[in-house]
Design an enzyme around this catalytic site. Structure first.
Site, PDB file in Angstrom:
ATOM      1  N   HIS A 133      24.661  -4.513 -98.253  1.00  0.00           N
ATOM      2  CA  HIS A 133      23.260  -4.158 -98.519  1.00  0.00           C
ATOM      3  C   HIS A 133      22.885  -2.909 -97.735  1.00  0.00           C
TER       4      HIS A 133
ATOM      5  N   ASP B 109      20.274  28.144-110.770  1.00  0.00           N
ATOM      6  CA  ASP B 109      21.094  26.949-110.549  1.00  0.00           C
ATOM      7  C   ASP B 109      21.427  26.886-109.076  1.00  0.00           C
TER       8      ASP B 109
ATOM      9  N   TRP C 242      26.757  -2.817 -91.058  1.00  0.00           N
ATOM     10  CA  TRP C 242      26.941  -1.467 -91.600  1.00  0.00           C
ATOM     11  C   TRP C 242      27.401  -0.492 -90.529  1.00  0.00           C
TER      12      TRP C 242
ATOM     13  N   SER D 188      31.588  14.007-100.111  1.00  0.00           N
ATOM     14  CA  SER D 188      30.598  14.351-101.121  1.00  0.00           C
ATOM     15  C   SER D 188      29.367  14.973-100.479  1.00  0.00           C
ATOM     16  N   SER D 189      28.876  14.351 -99.413  1.00  0.00           N
ATOM     17  CA  SER D 189      27.661  14.865 -98.780  1.00  0.00           C
ATOM     18  C   SER D 189      27.891  16.191 -98.082  1.00  0.00           C
TER      19      SER D 189
ATOM     20  N   HIS E 268      22.101   8.185 -85.728  1.00  0.00           N
ATOM     21  CA  HIS E 268      20.702   8.508 -85.548  1.00  0.00           C
ATOM     22  C   HIS E 268      20.253   9.703 -86.392  1.00  0.00           C
TER      23      HIS E 268
ATOM     24  N   GLU F 222      21.401  10.400 -89.074  1.00  0.00           N
ATOM     25  CA  GLU F 222      21.384   9.839 -90.425  1.00  0.00           C
ATOM     26  C   GLU F 222      20.015   9.247 -90.772  1.00  0.00           C
TER      27      GLU F 222
ATOM     28  N   TYR G   5      17.164  10.186 -89.852  1.00  0.00           N
ATOM     29  CA  TYR G   5      16.241  11.264 -90.204  1.00  0.00           C
ATOM     30  C   TYR G   5      16.650  11.933 -91.501  1.00  0.00           C
TER      31      TYR G   5
ATOM     32  N   SER H 293       4.504  15.839 -98.665  1.00  0.00           N
ATOM     33  CA  SER H 293       3.684  17.035 -98.469  1.00  0.00           C
ATOM     34  C   SER H 293       3.210  17.600 -99.802  1.00  0.00           C
TER      35      SER H 293
ATOM     36  N   HIS I  46      19.866   5.374 -77.923  1.00  0.00           N
ATOM     37  CA  HIS I  46      18.830   4.340 -77.887  1.00  0.00           C
ATOM     38  C   HIS I  46      19.210   3.130 -78.744  1.00  0.00           C
ATOM     39  N   HIS I  47      20.330   3.230 -79.470  1.00  0.00           N
ATOM     40  CA  HIS I  47      20.830   2.047 -80.180  1.00  0.00           C
ATOM     41  C   HIS I  47      21.764   1.234 -79.304  1.00  0.00           C
TER      42      HIS I  47
ATOM     43  N   THR J 208       6.559  14.057 -85.195  1.00  0.00           N
ATOM     44  CA  THR J 208       6.243  13.161 -86.308  1.00  0.00           C
ATOM     45  C   THR J 208       4.739  12.964 -86.421  1.00  0.00           C
TER      46      THR J 208
ATOM     47  N   LYS K 288       3.154  15.692 -88.241  1.00  0.00           N
ATOM     48  CA  LYS K 288       3.241  15.576 -89.691  1.00  0.00           C
ATOM     49  C   LYS K 288       2.169  14.622 -90.231  1.00  0.00           C
TER      50      LYS K 288
ATOM     51  N   ARG L 132      19.413 -10.844 -85.404  1.00  0.00           N
ATOM     52  CA  ARG L 132      19.787 -10.306 -86.711  1.00  0.00           C
ATOM     53  C   ARG L 132      21.121 -10.875 -87.149  1.00  0.00           C
TER      54      ARG L 132
HETATM   55  C1  HEA Z   1      17.195   2.249 -97.360  1.00  0.00           C
HETATM   56  C2  HEA Z   1      17.564   1.207 -96.791  1.00  0.00           C
HETATM   57  C3  HEA Z   1      17.150  -0.197 -97.059  1.00  0.00           C
HETATM   58  C4  HEA Z   1      16.312  -0.732 -98.018  1.00  0.00           C
HETATM   59  C5  HEA Z   1      15.554  -0.022 -99.124  1.00  0.00           C
HETATM   60  C6  HEA Z   1      16.279  -2.148 -97.778  1.00  0.00           C
HETATM   61  C7  HEA Z   1      15.539  -3.057 -98.543  1.00  0.00           C
HETATM   62  C8  HEA Z   1      15.465  -4.423 -98.285  1.00  0.00           C
HETATM   63  N1  HEA Z   1      16.089  -5.099 -97.256  1.00  0.00           N
HETATM   64 FE1  HEA Z   1      17.384  -4.298 -95.929  1.00  0.00          FE
HETATM   65  N2  HEA Z   1      18.675  -3.502 -94.565  1.00  0.00           N
HETATM   66  C9  HEA Z   1      19.021  -2.187 -94.453  1.00  0.00           C
HETATM   67  C10 HEA Z   1      18.529  -1.140 -95.200  1.00  0.00           C
HETATM   68  C11 HEA Z   1      17.629  -1.282 -96.259  1.00  0.00           C
HETATM   69  N3  HEA Z   1      17.086  -2.455 -96.706  1.00  0.00           N
HETATM   70  C12 HEA Z   1      19.973  -2.007 -93.399  1.00  0.00           C
HETATM   71  C13 HEA Z   1      20.588  -0.695 -92.944  1.00  0.00           C
HETATM   72  C14 HEA Z   1      20.194  -3.274 -92.861  1.00  0.00           C
HETATM   73  C15 HEA Z   1      21.100  -3.652 -91.707  1.00  0.00           C
HETATM   74  C16 HEA Z   1      22.424  -4.116 -92.208  1.00  0.00           C
HETATM   75  C17 HEA Z   1      23.251  -4.655 -91.103  1.00  0.00           C
HETATM   76  O1  HEA Z   1      22.748  -5.464 -90.322  1.00  0.00           O
HETATM   77  O2  HEA Z   1      24.399  -4.252 -90.995  1.00  0.00           O
HETATM   78  C18 HEA Z   1      19.348  -4.191 -93.618  1.00  0.00           C
HETATM   79  C19 HEA Z   1      19.262  -5.553 -93.346  1.00  0.00           C
HETATM   80  C20 HEA Z   1      18.378  -6.401 -93.979  1.00  0.00           C
HETATM   81  C21 HEA Z   1      18.090  -7.724 -93.542  1.00  0.00           C
HETATM   82  C22 HEA Z   1      18.642  -8.384 -92.292  1.00  0.00           C
HETATM   83  C23 HEA Z   1      19.838  -9.178 -92.575  1.00  0.00           C
HETATM   84  C24 HEA Z   1      20.377  -9.781 -91.328  1.00  0.00           C
HETATM   85  O3  HEA Z   1      20.280  -9.174 -90.264  1.00  0.00           O
HETATM   86  O4  HEA Z   1      20.899 -10.896 -91.424  1.00  0.00           O
HETATM   87  C25 HEA Z   1      17.198  -8.262 -94.430  1.00  0.00           C
HETATM   88  C26 HEA Z   1      16.643  -9.628 -94.353  1.00  0.00           C
HETATM   89  O5  HEA Z   1      15.642  -9.908 -94.856  1.00  0.00           O
HETATM   90  C27 HEA Z   1      16.925  -7.264 -95.415  1.00  0.00           C
HETATM   91  C28 HEA Z   1      16.081  -7.412 -96.493  1.00  0.00           C
HETATM   92  C29 HEA Z   1      15.718  -6.389 -97.344  1.00  0.00           C
HETATM   93  C30 HEA Z   1      14.825  -6.589 -98.468  1.00  0.00           C
HETATM   94  C31 HEA Z   1      14.204  -7.886 -98.880  1.00  0.00           C
HETATM   95  C32 HEA Z   1      14.664  -5.349 -99.045  1.00  0.00           C
HETATM   96  C33 HEA Z   1      13.819  -5.046-100.238  1.00  0.00           C
HETATM   97  O6  HEA Z   1      12.893  -4.057 -99.897  1.00  0.00           O
HETATM   98  C34 HEA Z   1      14.665  -4.670-101.401  1.00  0.00           C
HETATM   99  C35 HEA Z   1      13.868  -4.409-102.662  1.00  0.00           C
HETATM  100  C36 HEA Z   1      14.566  -3.379-103.445  1.00  0.00           C
HETATM  101  C37 HEA Z   1      14.252  -2.092-103.412  1.00  0.00           C
HETATM  102  C38 HEA Z   1      13.073  -1.584-102.681  1.00  0.00           C
HETATM  103  C39 HEA Z   1      15.113  -1.105-104.074  1.00  0.00           C
HETATM  104  C40 HEA Z   1      14.398  -0.372-105.088  1.00  0.00           C
HETATM  105  C41 HEA Z   1      14.963   0.953-105.330  1.00  0.00           C
HETATM  106  C42 HEA Z   1      15.582   1.320-106.443  1.00  0.00           C
HETATM  107  C43 HEA Z   1      15.853   0.393-107.557  1.00  0.00           C
HETATM  108  C44 HEA Z   1      16.043   2.706-106.561  1.00  0.00           C
HETATM  109  C45 HEA Z   1      14.973   3.584-107.130  1.00  0.00           C
HETATM  110  C46 HEA Z   1      15.496   4.923-107.280  1.00  0.00           C
HETATM  111  C47 HEA Z   1      14.856   5.889-107.928  1.00  0.00           C
HETATM  112  C48 HEA Z   1      13.529   5.717-108.520  1.00  0.00           C
HETATM  113  C49 HEA Z   1      15.513   7.201-108.071  1.00  0.00           C
HETATM  114  N4  HEA Z   1      17.650  -6.129 -95.112  1.00  0.00           N
HETATM  115  C1  HEA Z   2      14.125   6.351 -91.881  1.00  0.00           C
HETATM  116  C2  HEA Z   2      14.699   5.838 -90.882  1.00  0.00           C
HETATM  117  C3  HEA Z   2      14.200   5.745 -89.488  1.00  0.00           C
HETATM  118  C4  HEA Z   2      13.217   6.462 -88.838  1.00  0.00           C
HETATM  119  C5  HEA Z   2      12.364   7.590 -89.369  1.00  0.00           C
HETATM  120  C6  HEA Z   2      13.162   5.931 -87.513  1.00  0.00           C
HETATM  121  C7  HEA Z   2      12.296   6.422 -86.544  1.00  0.00           C
HETATM  122  C8  HEA Z   2      12.318   6.029 -85.209  1.00  0.00           C
HETATM  123  N1  HEA Z   2      13.112   5.046 -84.664  1.00  0.00           N
HETATM  124 FE1  HEA Z   2      14.383   3.840 -85.683  1.00  0.00          FE
HETATM  125  N2  HEA Z   2      15.875   2.840 -86.619  1.00  0.00           N
HETATM  126  C9  HEA Z   2      16.257   2.985 -87.923  1.00  0.00           C
HETATM  127  C10 HEA Z   2      15.715   3.864 -88.845  1.00  0.00           C
HETATM  128  C11 HEA Z   2      14.718   4.777 -88.544  1.00  0.00           C
HETATM  129  N3  HEA Z   2      14.067   4.913 -87.359  1.00  0.00           N
HETATM  130  C12 HEA Z   2      17.321   2.083 -88.249  1.00  0.00           C
HETATM  131  C13 HEA Z   2      18.019   1.949 -89.602  1.00  0.00           C
HETATM  132  C14 HEA Z   2      17.587   1.360 -87.098  1.00  0.00           C
HETATM  133  C15 HEA Z   2      18.561   0.209 -86.883  1.00  0.00           C
HETATM  134  C16 HEA Z   2      19.985   0.541 -86.996  1.00  0.00           C
HETATM  135  C17 HEA Z   2      20.803  -0.689 -86.833  1.00  0.00           C
HETATM  136  O1  HEA Z   2      20.975  -1.134 -85.696  1.00  0.00           O
HETATM  137  O2  HEA Z   2      21.260  -1.244 -87.865  1.00  0.00           O
HETATM  138  C18 HEA Z   2      16.668   1.871 -86.085  1.00  0.00           C
HETATM  139  C19 HEA Z   2      16.654   1.423 -84.776  1.00  0.00           C
HETATM  140  C20 HEA Z   2      15.929   2.029 -83.775  1.00  0.00           C
HETATM  141  C21 HEA Z   2      16.127   1.766 -82.391  1.00  0.00           C
HETATM  142  C22 HEA Z   2      17.169   0.826 -81.781  1.00  0.00           C
HETATM  143  C23 HEA Z   2      16.671  -0.554 -81.715  1.00  0.00           C
HETATM  144  C24 HEA Z   2      17.712  -1.522 -81.318  1.00  0.00           C
HETATM  145  O3  HEA Z   2      18.715  -1.664 -82.025  1.00  0.00           O
HETATM  146  O4  HEA Z   2      17.540  -2.148 -80.290  1.00  0.00           O
HETATM  147  C25 HEA Z   2      15.223   2.539 -81.707  1.00  0.00           C
HETATM  148  C26 HEA Z   2      15.094   2.597 -80.225  1.00  0.00           C
HETATM  149  O5  HEA Z   2      14.705   3.524 -79.682  1.00  0.00           O
HETATM  150  C27 HEA Z   2      14.479   3.290 -82.698  1.00  0.00           C
HETATM  151  C28 HEA Z   2      13.464   4.199 -82.398  1.00  0.00           C
HETATM  152  C29 HEA Z   2      12.856   5.013 -83.348  1.00  0.00           C
HETATM  153  C30 HEA Z   2      11.825   6.004 -83.001  1.00  0.00           C
HETATM  154  C31 HEA Z   2      11.244   6.255 -81.654  1.00  0.00           C
HETATM  155  C32 HEA Z   2      11.509   6.626 -84.179  1.00  0.00           C
HETATM  156  C33 HEA Z   2      10.527   7.763 -84.325  1.00  0.00           C
HETATM  157  O6  HEA Z   2      11.088   8.812 -85.077  1.00  0.00           O
HETATM  158  C34 HEA Z   2       9.235   7.330 -84.953  1.00  0.00           C
HETATM  159  C35 HEA Z   2       8.173   8.385 -84.829  1.00  0.00           C
HETATM  160  C36 HEA Z   2       6.927   8.083 -85.592  1.00  0.00           C
HETATM  161  C37 HEA Z   2       5.754   7.650 -85.073  1.00  0.00           C
HETATM  162  C38 HEA Z   2       5.615   7.334 -83.630  1.00  0.00           C
HETATM  163  C39 HEA Z   2       4.565   7.377 -85.948  1.00  0.00           C
HETATM  164  C40 HEA Z   2       3.693   8.557 -86.232  1.00  0.00           C
HETATM  165  C41 HEA Z   2       3.173   9.240 -85.029  1.00  0.00           C
HETATM  166  C42 HEA Z   2       1.850   9.268 -84.655  1.00  0.00           C
HETATM  167  C43 HEA Z   2       0.788   8.667 -85.480  1.00  0.00           C
HETATM  168  C44 HEA Z   2       1.526  10.021 -83.415  1.00  0.00           C
HETATM  169  C45 HEA Z   2       1.019   9.202 -82.294  1.00  0.00           C
HETATM  170  C46 HEA Z   2       1.989   8.194 -81.828  1.00  0.00           C
HETATM  171  C47 HEA Z   2       2.305   7.940 -80.553  1.00  0.00           C
HETATM  172  C48 HEA Z   2       1.790   8.713 -79.405  1.00  0.00           C
HETATM  173  C49 HEA Z   2       3.200   6.793 -80.237  1.00  0.00           C
HETATM  174  N4  HEA Z   2      14.924   2.953 -83.932  1.00  0.00           N
HETATM  175 CU    CU Z   3      17.992   5.948 -83.831  1.00  0.00          CU
END
Ligand code: HEA
Ligand code: HEA
Ligand code: CU
Ligand code: CUA
Lengths: 538, 287, 283
Positions: free
Chosen positions: A82, A112, A152, A181-182, A265, A267, A269, A280, A314-315, A340, A343, A462
């Site tokens: 997933h 293009d 993952w 690919s990427s 990380h 990734e 962003y 925007s 931080h992970h 952020t 933005k 988790r």
């Molecule tokens: C982009 C990333 C993404 C998205 C969209 C989702 C969507 C969802 N995730 Fe996901 N999730 C992850 C990334 C994501 N997740 C990751 C990285 C983990 C950690 C894995 C790990 O632990 O290793 C995780 C783990 C995770 C867990 C924890 C499992 C565990 O720790 O045991 C759960 C449990 O509820 C969960 C639930 C869901 C659900 C209910 C949705 C629902 O929102 C799903 C509903 C479906 C959609 C929103 C998809 C719709 C989109 C399209 C059909 C494409 C459209 C495209 C165009 C229009 C071009 N996810």
């Molecule tokens: C789109 C993906 C995305 C984005 C944008 C972010 C954004 C951020 N993430 Fe997240 N993060 C994930 C995807 C993402 N993360 C995923 C997938 C994991 C789990 C991976 C895994 O273990 O499987 C994760 C896990 C993760 C961890 C590790 C947790 C753990 O495993 O214990 C941490 C810890 O620092 C973190 C921090 C942050 C922070 C500080 C931001 C910041 O960039 C957020 C900044 C934004 C704001 C703060 C809001 C807007 C700001 C304002 C309104 C201004 C005023 C605000 C303040 C003064 C606070 N993230």
């Molecule tokens: Cu991170």
């Protein structure tokens, strides 16, 4: 055949000619293939999350109980796949491959991409990578159990000595191919954006979506090769007796985590920046105002991209890092909240004083801004190593990243989808269905993911197929939320079916004077080759 | 098929219950999750108390920020929609505003950092400890060793659902728990034998990766007698969800008796059982 | 071949089978590799020679398709270039593309250096005392001033010969260009050969199965990937030599050769880092 196709270059080839797609060198066709592929992958990834939510709906084993869906290992496989599918095969193809391919050339006034043929291999590698990933679910992974179930992030030793079967090897090579690919795609975008802007379009006149893709592909170009290295180390540890992550040979599993998160990380962003770009445009279009603080917006993304490279550990707050190092990563991570925030506030300032029309894309965009903020501030909580010690690897983290991904990135994708749908396909869609989809997604996704904060605070780890009875209630709520979201998905398909059946011809610019970028100067869909005469930007 | 009516009823009951508990104010059993609760488990160590305080501070920051953003969004949606404001302004710059929304978040983050770092260092710097416990993660159980008391490693495995005794918790109770004296400062060393595990105890605020080839250290000091449950918190394979951690915090003499009885034996368990039973009666009398 | 009506200098490439065929090749290669390493079918399966444990059939098939694609694809590029599709702006595209490709390669090497430094500098966290020292117990490292120094000089020299070739070509001195390239290719082959000799003399093993440890892993993987890049660079230069002999390069237009030279310099710089850190400082 190529000579033949060349003479036909100027009018659109038939949609039913398979060579148009398989041999394509047209950025719009390739973009369309990316989008369809992303939808397909999204359905698979969303289906896997359905299995997970079904399993977690109540305590005990409901789904992965040695029946049709397999055992507890298969739950881990579902979680792993997933995560990987959603990230590598849904969000990235949709945003960068799909919208990026379609609109970067259009917005900069280019006919293009710079390397049209390489563009096509960037696409075609993906379905093959996807097949490898799916194959991996059906060959032995750990012992006799099928598939790789190590998360993952693929941490060793679970991904090396812990999974002896070929499933993990297939997955490694799948990610290698997706990575190639990427990387090729990134090279293509960078070259296109640097070299092919229409006369007069300086870098500071470039639309923000183009900026966002530019920053994104730089992140890809510089972070993916490090992942490739780490994956190769996993492969040689597994098959050729190297000791990179094997303590008995002097290796260290923690080193993998450093390499992985150095990619991982940036990734995250990569997953959100193109979304920032899309939002925007939509906010500006429907407020009928130019974007507020354009330069600040552009350089905020550059700053996010840059800082994104120096916060990876931080992970890893619980791996036993020296405390001073943790302190550094706390500080660096929190800094990202500043650009952020710029933005978020600039979007609101764009709307301020505007004349806002709540068309479908705008609803998704406003939803995005709010939900992303919720996910962002919990990120700031996690950034503090002190609290992360209580929250790491709990559902709080799951809630955090679904707010930024499933409610952030996915909302941005749907916003872009409904913003550009008519441009891409040349037909109108039923906006009532699309709004209903938004409604059910907004409500459903919040019901799924908000209670997961509570679960995390209560300590639910988790990647658990079965939890303590004290977590039952909020898990049930979360699973019901999934049902609500599914109704939203049904409306998504209704929109598609409706558009296919009714085929109402779309206008070149459905959004009026707010839509100022170049793609709206072209017909919907645009001609097979646009800008034979390059547009001039004043 | 799930029983929809039953589900719905349980859903409603649980909502009602939650609100009641929330209203009654953290009406939770220490050491285990309480269904429907919203926040941390009650803290029983100095570390967890501080985490809890710091987290409360963070809530006071992030909730207002979120509400502020939501408020702004609502305001522009009401005030500047097409009906309310047919002619948009063209303004796209305001230097003062941009400086403010850069500077204010920085200040907020500085405030957070000021409280964050002391907590981090408090957790990480291990004080003079009374004794050491060594925990080793295995697929899928824990091994515990008390080098200072010369207690050799004994194995702690989850109690299967069908073997649960009265008062034991599904997925949380183990056959041979960890026992510590109340008030003692314990140095915890964690490592693993096969893949990465994680020794996590929510009520203590302890979470430490158990990594093969490394020894990680943490510490805790339990201030309240009781039984506390934690779970493995790093994905370690098929039975990751089934290698829980159970800690009994007891008085010093019970601890000594437990050590003397030979931890990992039924005799040692009997010492703890007797003590817990006595405590239950004591607590019952207090009520 | 751009559409006749186009009023710009970009190159709108004709539809091409290579991307799809190449992707298929990558897929076959991956499946073949897993078959070889782990066995996707049993020993008595009719496809065992393709995808059984230790089989090479699938690997060879995938590899063949990939090589076929490369020849066909780059052959097309050369054809298009000679047709005049590579206008100045397209030439610039190619330059950007090559620079970005090299940048990604640099990051790939970062991973291997990271692994090496992690062990070279932070080895004391290892629990096994034999592994907690540098170099680890039982590892006899190379003397940097023998073969490695020689190889350094060879690569540096080859860097000058390739520049010579490039300058000669720019000044219309085709003979000098030819000589320079021939020397460079020969030096590249010398480097690889010496590297093979060195590997055979190594007093530490690659695989843990042969008593190796992380030292051997990082050493052989880092220098091995570098060696692979030398081989690729040598082939790249050899292709340029053939193209030069076929008269395909002019003093004004010879980006293929320039790209090969850039690549060669990149390989050269990576070696300097390997030499400095792997052989000398942490040798
Ligand atoms: C982009 C990333 C993404 C998205 C969209 C989702 C969507 C969802 N995730 Fe996901 N999730 C992850 C990334 C994501 N997740 C990751 C990285 C983990 C950690 C894995 C790990 O632990 O290793 C995780 C783990 C995770 C867990 C924890 C499992 C565990 O720790 O045991 C759960 C449990 O509820 C969960 C639930 C869901 C659900 C209910 C949705 C629902 O929102 C799903 C509903 C479906 C959609 C929103 C998809 C719709 C989109 C399209 C059909 C494409 C459209 C495209 C165009 C229009 C071009 N996810
Ligand atoms: C789109 C993906 C995305 C984005 C944008 C972010 C954004 C951020 N993430 Fe997240 N993060 C994930 C995807 C993402 N993360 C995923 C997938 C994991 C789990 C991976 C895994 O273990 O499987 C994760 C896990 C993760 C961890 C590790 C947790 C753990 O495993 O214990 C941490 C810890 O620092 C973190 C921090 C942050 C922070 C500080 C931001 C910041 O960039 C957020 C900044 C934004 C704001 C703060 C809001 C807007 C700001 C304002 C309104 C201004 C005023 C605000 C303040 C003064 C606070 N993230
Ligand atoms: Cu991170
Ligand atoms: Cu042990 Cu998870």
């Amino acid at each position: 055949m190529s000579a033949d196709a060349a003479t036909h270059d100027d009018h659109t080839p038939s949609m039913w000619d398979w060579r148009r797609w398989v041999f394509s060198t047209n950025h719009k066709d390739i973009g369309t293939m990316y989008l369809l592929f992303a939808i397909f992958a999204g359905i698979i990834g969303g289906g896997l999350s359905g299995l997970m939510r079904w399993e977690l709906a109540e305590p005990g084993l409901q789904v992965f109980n040695n029946g049709f869906w397999g055992n507890e290992h298969n739950y881990n496989v579902a979680t792993t796949m997933h995560g990987l599918i959603m990230i590598f095969f849904m969000v990235m193809p949709a945003m960068i491959g799909g919208f990026g391919n379609w609109f970067v050339p259009l917005m900069i006034g280019a006919p293009d991409m710079a390397f049209p043929r390489m563009n096509n291999i960037s696409f075609w590698l993906l379905p093959f990578a996807f097949i490898l990933a799916v194959m991996s679910m059906f060959v032995p992974g750990a012992g006799g159990d099928m598939g790789f179930g190590g998360g993952w992030v693929l941490y060793p030793p679970l991904s090396t000595s812990g999974h002896n079967g070929p499933a993990m090897d297939l997955l490694i090579l799948s990610l290698h191919i997706a990575g190639v690919s990427s990387i090729l795609g990134s090279i293509n975008f960078i070259t296109t954006i640097f070299n092919m802007r229409a006369p007069g379009m300086t870098i500071h006149k470039m639309p923000l979506f183009v900026w966002s893709v530019l920053v994104t592909v730089f992140l890809l170009l510089l972070s993916l090769p490090v992942l490739a290295g780490a994956l190769t180390m996993l492969l040689t540890d597994r098959n050729f007796g190297t000791a990179f992550f094997a303590p008995e040979g002097g290796g260290d599993p923690v080193m993998y985590q450093h390499l992985f998160w150095f990619f991982g990380h940036p990734e995250v962003y990569i997953l959100i920046l193109p979304g920032f770009g899309i939002i925007s445009h939509i906010v500006s279009t429907f407020s009928r105002k130019p974007i507020f603080g354009y330069l600040g917006m552009a350089y905020a993304m550059v700053a996010i991209g840059f800082i994104g490279f120096i916060v990876w550990a931080h992970h890893m707050y619980t791996v036993g890092m020296p405390v001073d190092l943790k302190a550094y990563f706390v500080a660096a991570t929190m800094v990202i909240a500043v650009p952020t925030g710029i933005k978020i506030f600039s979007w609101i300032a764009t709307m301020w004083g505007g004349s806002i029309e709540f068309r479908t894309p705008m609803m998704w965009a406003i939803g995005f801004i709010f939900l992303f903020t919720v996910g962002g501030v919990t990120g700031v909580v996690l950034a503090n190593a002190g609290v992360d010690q209580a929250l790491h690897d709990t559902y709080y983290v799951v809630a955090h990243f679904h707010y930024v991904l499933s409610l952030g990135a996915v909302f941005a994708i749907f916003a872009g989808w409904y913003y550009w749908f008519e441009k891409i396909f040349g037909v109108k869609y039923n906006s009532l269905f699309a709004r209903l989809q938004f409604l059910f997604f907004f409500v459903g996704a919040n019901i799924i993911f908000f209670p997961q904060h509570f679960l995390g605070l209560q300590g639910m780890p988790r990647r658990y197929v079965d939890y303590a009875d004290g977590h039952a209630f909020w898990n049930m709520v979360s699973s019901w939320g999934y049902v609500v979201m599914l109704i939203g998905m049904a409306f998504f398909f209704l929109v598609l079916i409706d558009a296919i059946i009714r085929r109402r011809k779309a206008d070149a610019n459905p959004w009026g004077e707010g839509a100022t970028t170049l793609e709206w100067t072209l017909s919907s869909p645009p001609p097979f080759h646009q800008f034979s005469e390059l547009p001039k930007i004043k | 098929m799930p029983d929809l009516y039953g589900e719905a009823m349980r859903f409603l009951t649980a909502i009602a219950l939650t609100w009641m508990t929330a209203a009654a104010g953290a009406f939770a059993t220490p050491g285990q999750p309480t269904d429907g609760n919203l926040g941390f488990q009650p803290a029983v160590t100095p570390i967890m108390e501080r985490i809890n305080e710091f987290h409360n501070l963070l809530l006071w920051i992030i909730i207002p920020i979120t509400i502020f953003v939501m408020g702004l969004l609502l305001w522009v949606m009401i005030r500047y929609n097409r009906k309310a404001n047919p002619t948009p302004s063209k303004n796209s710059h305001n230097t003062l505003l941009e400086v403010v929304w850069t500077a204010v978040p920085i200040l907020i983050l500085v405030v957070i950092a000021v409280f964050s770092f002391p907590l981090l260092y408090f957790q990480d710097e291990i004080p003079e400890a009374d004794f050491t416990i060594k925990a080793t993660g295995y697929q899928w159980y824990w091994g515990y060793e008390y080098p200072d008391q010369d207690v050799p490693e004994y194995i702690s495995t989850m109690v299967a659902e069908e073997d649960l005794a009265e008062g034991q918790l599904r997925n949380l109770s183990v056959d041979y728990p960890l026992v510590v004296p109340v008030g003692a400062t314990v140095r915890l060393q964690v490592t693993a034998a096969d893949v990465i595990h994680n020794w996590a105890m929510p009520a203590f605020g302890t979470k430490m990766d158990a990594i093969p080839g490394r020894i990680n250290e943490a510490w805790f000091q339990v201030n309240e007698e009781g039984t506390y449950y934690g779970q493995c918190s790093e994905l370690c394979g098929i039975r990751h969800a089934f290698m829980p951690i159970e800690v009994h915090a007891v008085s010093q003499d019970v601890f000594d008796a437990w050590v003397a009885a030979g931890p990992g034996s039924d005799e040692a368990n009997a010492v703890i059982a007797e003590y817990s039973a006595a405590r239950e009666t004591r607590l019952a009398q207090l009520d | 071949m751009a559409g006749h009506a186009a009023k710009h200098d970009y190159h709108l490439v004709d539809p091409s089978p290579w991307p799809f065929v190449g992707s298929l090749g990558a897929f076959l290669l991956a499946v073949g590799a897993v078959g070889n390493m782990k066995g996707l079918v049993g020993a008595d399966h009719p496809l065992a020679f393709m995808y059984g444990d230790g089989s090479f059939g699938g690997l060879i098939l995938g590899f063949a398709v990939v090589i076929y694609t490369m020849i066909g694809w780059w052959g097309d590029v050369i054809k298009e270039s000679r047709q005049g599709d590579h206008t100045p702006v397209v030439d610039l595209h190619l330059r950007y593309g090559m620079i970005m490709f090299i940048a990604s390669e640099v990051m790939f090497f970062v991973a291997w250096f990271w692994a090496f430094f992690e062990y070279a500098i932070f080895h004391e966290v290892r629990l096994d005392p034999g592994l907690a020292q540098w170099p680890p117990a039982g590892v006899e490292t190379f003397n940097p001033w023998h073969i490695p120094l020689m190889n350094t000089l060879i690569l540096l020299l080859s860097g000058t010969t390739v520049t010579w070739a490039h300058h000669a070509l720019q000044h219309g001195d085709r003979k000098g260009a030819k000589l320079g390239l021939i020397f460079t290719v020969i030096l590249g082959v010398c480097f690889t050969s010496l590297q093979v000799v060195e590997y055979m003399e190594a007093h530490f093993a690659f695989s843990m199965a042969d008593g190796g440890n992380l030292y051997g892993s990082t050493f052989f993987m880092a220098t091995g990937f570098h060696g692979a890049h030398v081989v690729i660079g040598t082939i790249f230069l050899a292709v340029c030599l053939v193209r030069l002999l076929a008269g395909q390069f002019t003093p004004e237009k010879h980006f293929g050769l320039e790209a090969a030279a850039w690549y060669w310099h990149f390989v050269d710089v990576v070696w300097l880092f390997l030499f400095a850190f792997v052989y000398v400082i942490f040798g």
